[in-house]
Design an enzyme around this catalytic site. Structure first.
Site, short mmCIF file in Angstrom:
data_model
loop_
_atom_site.label_atom_id
_atom_site.label_comp_id
_atom_site.label_asym_id
_atom_site.label_seq_id
_atom_site.Cartn_x
_atom_site.Cartn_y
_atom_site.Cartn_z
N CYS A 75 0.79 -1.17 -0.01
CA CYS A 75 0.11 -0.13 0.13
C CYS A 75 0.86 1.20 0.01
CB CYS A 75 -0.96 0.22 1.15
SG CYS A 75 -2.48 1.02 0.71
N HIS A 165 -3.46 -5.01 1.65
CA HIS A 165 -2.88 -5.32 2.96
C HIS A 165 -2.70 -6.57 3.37
CE1 HIS A 165 -2.72 -1.16 4.66
NE2 HIS A 165 -3.52 -1.06 3.71
N GLU A 167 -1.05 -8.23 5.68
CA GLU A 167 -0.91 -8.46 7.24
C GLU A 167 -2.20 -8.50 7.82
OE1 GLU A 167 -0.60 -5.50 5.67
OE2 GLU A 167 -1.08 -3.89 7.09
N1 GLN Z 1 -3.45 6.39 0.70
C1 GLN Z 1 -2.18 6.15 1.05
C2 GLN Z 1 -1.15 6.96 0.76
O1 GLN Z 1 -1.32 7.66 -0.23
C3 GLN Z 1 -2.12 4.63 1.43
C4 GLN Z 1 -3.06 3.99 2.06
C5 GLN Z 1 -2.42 2.89 2.80
O2 GLN Z 1 -1.14 2.70 3.05
N2 GLN Z 1 -3.43 1.85 3.45
O3 GLN Z 1 -0.11 6.84 1.10
#
Ligand code: GLN
Length: 194
Positions: A75, A165, A167
């Protein structure tokens, strides 16, 4: 096997739990010196711009860019790893992907969805939270999964880029993929064996 989790901001504890479940030792990484003691690194989810500021504040950028052992970016972590970030500067870089932040909507639009992942024999339920998508990838980047036509999981050498994610689910197959990569890299570089 020691797997570090960049612990400046974001989903650190959840990753440490998942690392324990795959039988490795999880280490919270808060300084550049600690990068020398680990076999692999996870850049967790969170907020990529906040993480970037903290990386700079702790003067960790050159050491992170030089880290050549396996890395899993999830992410916000894949945003940190991407060579190209839409409407933003490159952070750590090294993963040849074009990334677009918050591509699946706002926090309220978080969801889980089944994915078909290359090499997995059954589908994987992925949790997306304000997830990025990868628009384009370089030629040596393998696309492992897409969701509704958006690239969400890739591998390039010893780097995994993951928009969701791993995890936050009981399914440890993405973590196992990292573990496997670390075992391979130890075989290829016996001097890295701790
Ligand atoms: N939207 C977040 C970002 O731009 C990432 C979201 C997340 O890690 N769950 O960093």
């Amino acid at each position: 096997m020691k797997i570090g989790v960049l612990a400046l901001q974001g989903a650190v504890e959840e990753h440490l739990d998942a690392i324990r479940k795959i039988g490795a030792e999880g280490i919270q990484i808060k300084s550049k010196e600690q990068l020398e003691e680990i076999d692999g690194l996870i850049l967790p989810g969170g907020e990529s711009t906040a993480m970037r500021k903290l990386i700079d504040f702790h003067e960790m950028m050159p050491a992170l860019q030089a880290f050549d052992k396996p890395i899993l970016g999830t992410c916000a972590g894949v945003i940190l790893l991407a060579d190209h970030v839409e409407s933003n500067e490159t952070h750590i870089g090294g993963l040849k992907v074009w990334v677009r932040r918050n591509s699946f909507g706002r926090q309220i639009d978080s969801f889980s969805a089944p994915l078909e992942i290359v090499g997995f024999t059954s589908s994987y339920e992925a949790v997306f939270i304000r997830a990025p998508q990868m628009d384009e990838v370089g030629e040596d980047v393998e696309i492992l999964a897409s969701y509704n036509g958006r690239i969400v999981l890739v591998r390039q050498g010893n780097k995994i880029g993951c928009a969701f994610h791993p995890e936050l689910t009981e399914d440890l197959r993405i973590m196992q993929m990292l573990k496997e990569m670390i075992l391979q890299s130890k075989l290829a570089h016996p001097s890295n064996v701790l």
